[in-house]
Design a protein around this motif. Structure first.
Motif, mmCIF file in Angstrom:
data_model
loop_
_atom_site.group_PDB
_atom_site.id
_atom_site.type_symbol
_atom_site.label_atom_id
_atom_site.label_comp_id
_atom_site.label_asym_id
_atom_site.label_seq_id
_atom_site.Cartn_x
_atom_site.Cartn_y
_atom_site.Cartn_z
ATOM 1 N N TRP A 18 62.771 5.625 0.579
ATOM 2 C CA TRP A 18 62.419 5.541 -0.839
ATOM 3 C C TRP A 18 62.742 4.160 -1.405
ATOM 4 N N LEU A 60 59.385 23.345 -1.482
ATOM 5 C CA LEU A 60 59.834 23.552 -2.867
ATOM 6 C C LEU A 60 58.715 23.976 -3.793
ATOM 7 N N HIS A 89 59.123 17.813 -0.448
ATOM 8 C CA HIS A 89 58.754 18.833 -1.437
ATOM 9 C C HIS A 89 57.979 20.002 -0.862
ATOM 10 N N HIS A 112 54.838 7.230 -10.168
ATOM 11 C CA HIS A 112 56.290 7.293 -10.363
ATOM 12 C C HIS A 112 56.871 6.015 -10.959
ATOM 13 N N HIS A 146 64.366 26.051 -7.154
ATOM 14 C CA HIS A 146 63.120 25.429 -6.682
ATOM 15 C C HIS A 146 62.709 25.838 -5.270
ATOM 16 N N GLU A 157 57.082 23.652 -7.698
ATOM 17 C CA GLU A 157 57.056 22.684 -8.788
ATOM 18 C C GLU A 157 57.872 23.157 -9.973
ATOM 19 N N CYS A 193 66.865 10.568 -5.915
ATOM 20 C CA CYS A 193 65.632 10.030 -6.505
ATOM 21 C C CYS A 193 65.461 10.477 -7.952
ATOM 22 N N HIS A 194 65.803 11.729 -8.228
ATOM 23 C CA HIS A 194 65.581 12.261 -9.573
ATOM 24 C C HIS A 194 66.698 11.856 -10.517
ATOM 25 N N LYS A 236 51.349 10.844 -6.982
ATOM 26 C CA LYS A 236 52.661 10.962 -7.628
ATOM 27 C C LYS A 236 53.519 9.730 -7.381
ATOM 28 N N ARG A 247 57.837 11.898 0.787
ATOM 29 C CA ARG A 247 57.883 12.678 -0.458
ATOM 30 C C ARG A 247 57.212 14.035 -0.266
ATOM 31 N N CYS A 282 68.713 15.790 -4.078
ATOM 32 C CA CYS A 282 67.567 15.559 -4.959
ATOM 33 C C CYS A 282 67.785 14.428 -5.966
HETATM 34 C C1 HEC Z 1 62.703 10.491 -1.934
HETATM 35 C C2 HEC Z 1 62.732 10.777 -3.332
HETATM 36 C C3 HEC Z 1 62.792 12.222 -3.765
HETATM 37 C C4 HEC Z 1 63.687 13.172 -3.373
HETATM 38 C C5 HEC Z 1 64.857 13.037 -2.399
HETATM 39 C C6 HEC Z 1 63.345 14.373 -4.089
HETATM 40 N N1 HEC Z 1 62.285 14.143 -4.916
HETATM 41 FE FE1 HEC Z 1 61.404 15.498 -6.137
HETATM 42 N N2 HEC Z 1 59.992 14.121 -6.678
HETATM 43 C C7 HEC Z 1 59.982 12.799 -6.296
HETATM 44 C C8 HEC Z 1 58.872 12.116 -6.953
HETATM 45 C C9 HEC Z 1 58.499 10.654 -6.827
HETATM 46 C C10 HEC Z 1 58.193 13.096 -7.727
HETATM 47 C C11 HEC Z 1 56.954 12.912 -8.596
HETATM 48 C C12 HEC Z 1 57.304 12.913 -10.032
HETATM 49 C C13 HEC Z 1 58.157 11.721 -10.388
HETATM 50 O O1 HEC Z 1 57.683 10.585 -10.292
HETATM 51 O O2 HEC Z 1 59.316 11.932 -10.769
HETATM 52 C C14 HEC Z 1 58.932 14.350 -7.531
HETATM 53 C C15 HEC Z 1 58.617 15.544 -8.145
HETATM 54 C C16 HEC Z 1 59.389 16.697 -8.112
HETATM 55 C C17 HEC Z 1 59.132 17.901 -8.861
HETATM 56 C C18 HEC Z 1 58.011 18.126 -9.869
HETATM 57 C C19 HEC Z 1 56.808 18.709 -9.269
HETATM 58 C C20 HEC Z 1 55.961 17.697 -8.617
HETATM 59 O O3 HEC Z 1 55.590 17.922 -7.448
HETATM 60 O O4 HEC Z 1 55.630 16.692 -9.251
HETATM 61 C C21 HEC Z 1 60.110 18.796 -8.552
HETATM 62 C C22 HEC Z 1 60.266 20.214 -9.061
HETATM 63 C C23 HEC Z 1 60.994 18.140 -7.608
HETATM 64 N N3 HEC Z 1 60.531 16.865 -7.365
HETATM 65 C C24 HEC Z 1 62.124 18.727 -7.096
HETATM 66 C C25 HEC Z 1 62.938 18.145 -6.135
HETATM 67 C C26 HEC Z 1 64.072 18.798 -5.524
HETATM 68 C C27 HEC Z 1 64.560 20.194 -5.862
HETATM 69 C C28 HEC Z 1 64.589 17.922 -4.615
HETATM 70 C C29 HEC Z 1 65.747 18.141 -3.676
HETATM 71 C C30 HEC Z 1 65.665 19.264 -2.750
HETATM 72 C C31 HEC Z 1 63.793 16.705 -4.685
HETATM 73 N N4 HEC Z 1 62.802 16.885 -5.607
HETATM 74 C C32 HEC Z 1 64.027 15.567 -3.934
HETATM 75 C C33 HEC Z 1 60.876 12.186 -5.432
HETATM 76 C C34 HEC Z 1 61.914 12.831 -4.760
#
Ligand code: HEC
Ligand code: HEC
Ligand code: HEC
Length: 283
Positions: free
Chosen positions: A205, A224, A221, A64, A126, A226, A97-98, A60, A217, A94
């Protein structure tokens, strides 16, 4: 004899003092952990990450791509992103990054899911661990205070007279920083972006090496899911996820939310790529 007895007494006394001292220490130590770590953080730190999960995370991070939101891309007066829209997720961990708002993949539901981020915490949808019961309360993301439940926190009109009849009539303003969030044992179950773990994560990050990003990462997650819940998990009368009444909604608002036609319509989709024609709405 008298000497022996007094020696025994002294010994007993010092044992007593040791005990009192120990109790005191125990109380003090217990007392300093006023704010236990949030449920999310405990879970993120303690869940074992399997080699398989780590590999998935590696893939992932490799895939990304940072997506740039083009704020200038607008043709006035259409599609202008208001300041408050961006503000809404500025304190959320969240969206460090998102994208803000985050949902892009599911064309059918993404607009609805993104709209929900204005009033529902990411973690409410989530983070739904089995065998753990959260309560849900309105949280002010600016002050981290729990808000007193109230009809006015909802976007739903409070009564019929409140529904604006013409477009120019002012709509009741709700605060996009107030969101329904999970609580565990009466403590906030999530963290916000100003938390040390969040800051550290966002730093990794930005500046960290590839493997550090992968591990962090995966940790982030681990607690959480997906996918969030289906619409009907909240929009139904039978055991809805959220106790809307406890959150302040009145009877009319509860009924409107639980029987709203749009989430009801979503129940008809059984396949991801299924298409339903507009005229079948009437069936
Ligand atoms: C440090 C960076 C970072 C943080 C902070 C972060 N994420 Fe992510 N997340 C990612 C990355 C990278 C992916 C892979 C998909 C992409 O490239 O967007 C991802 C994927 C996901 C997915 C899709 C399922 C998967 O596993 O691909 C979900 C749902 C998700 N994040 C929810 C959250 C939530 C809710 C939070 C806060 C509690 C959060 N993320 C915080 C970086 C982050
Ligand atoms: C109302 C519930 C709900 C809320 C609130 C919510 N999500 Fe989601 N999320 C979902 C559902 C449902 C899906 C699965 C969509 C699908 O693929 O069908 C999803 C999918 C995702 C995905 C992966 C797919 C995509 O659309 O890109 C990411 C990343 C994600 N959510 C991040 C977040 C973040 C970050 C927040 C908070 C800012 C958040 N979500 C708030 C329900 C929610
Ligand atoms: C975690 C619970 C939850 C989930 C899951 C959820 N909703 Fe909601 N939804 C709510 C709440 C709570 C409100 C009311 C917000 C308010 O009035 O401030 C709402 C409001 C709405 C509204 C606006 C009603 C109005 O008249 O203003 C629509 C439309 C809606 N949801 C559709 C959906 C759809 C479609 C899905 C699935 C893709 C979905 N919801 C999933 C909790 C949820």
């Amino acid at each position: 004899m008298a000497l022996e007895q007094s020696q025994k007494m002294i010994k007993k006394g010092s044992n007593m003092r040791k005990l009192v001292f120990m109790i005191l220490c125990f109380c003090l130590l217990g007392g300093t952990t006023v704010h236990a770590e949030s449920y999310y953080l405990q879970a993120a730190k303690s869940i074992e990450i399997s080699a398989e999960k780590l590999q998935k995370s590696r893939d992932k991070v490799k895939e990304h791509k940072d997506i740039k939101v083009l704020d200038e891309l607008e043709i006035p007066p259409f599609h202008k992103r208001d300041e408050w829209e961006k503000d809404s997720l500025s304190k959320t961990f969240c969206t460090g990054c998102h994208l803000s708002p985050p949902h892009t993949k599911n064309l059918r539901s993404r607009a609805f899911l993104n709209m929900h981020t204005e009033f529902i915490a990411c973690e409410t949808c989530h983070m739904r661990p089995e065998n753990v019961t959260f309560t849900y309360q309105w949280l002010d993301y600016r002050t981290k205070q729990v808000l007193t439940p109230s009809v006015a926190l909802f976007r739903q009109a409070i009564n019929k007279d409140d529904i604006p009849k013409r477009a120019e009539e002012k709509v009741r303003k709700t605060d996009v920083m107030d969101k329904i969030a999970p609580f565990y044992k009466n403590e906030m179950a999530l963290i916000l972006r100003d938390h040390d773990f969040a800051k550290e994560s966002l730093n990794i990050w930005k500046e960290g090496g590839f493997e550090d990003k992968v591990t962090r990462r995966a940790k982030i997650h681990a607690p959480l899911k997906e996918k969030g819940p289906e619409c009907k998990v909240c929009h139904q009368t039978e055991e809805p996820l959220l106790d809307l009444k406890a959150l302040g909604a009145n009877k009319k608002q509860v009924k409107r939310m639980q029987t709203h036609i749009i989430p009801q319509f979503f129940k008809r989709y059984t396949e991801d790529d299924q298409k339903i024609r507009i005229n079948s709405l009437l069936k």
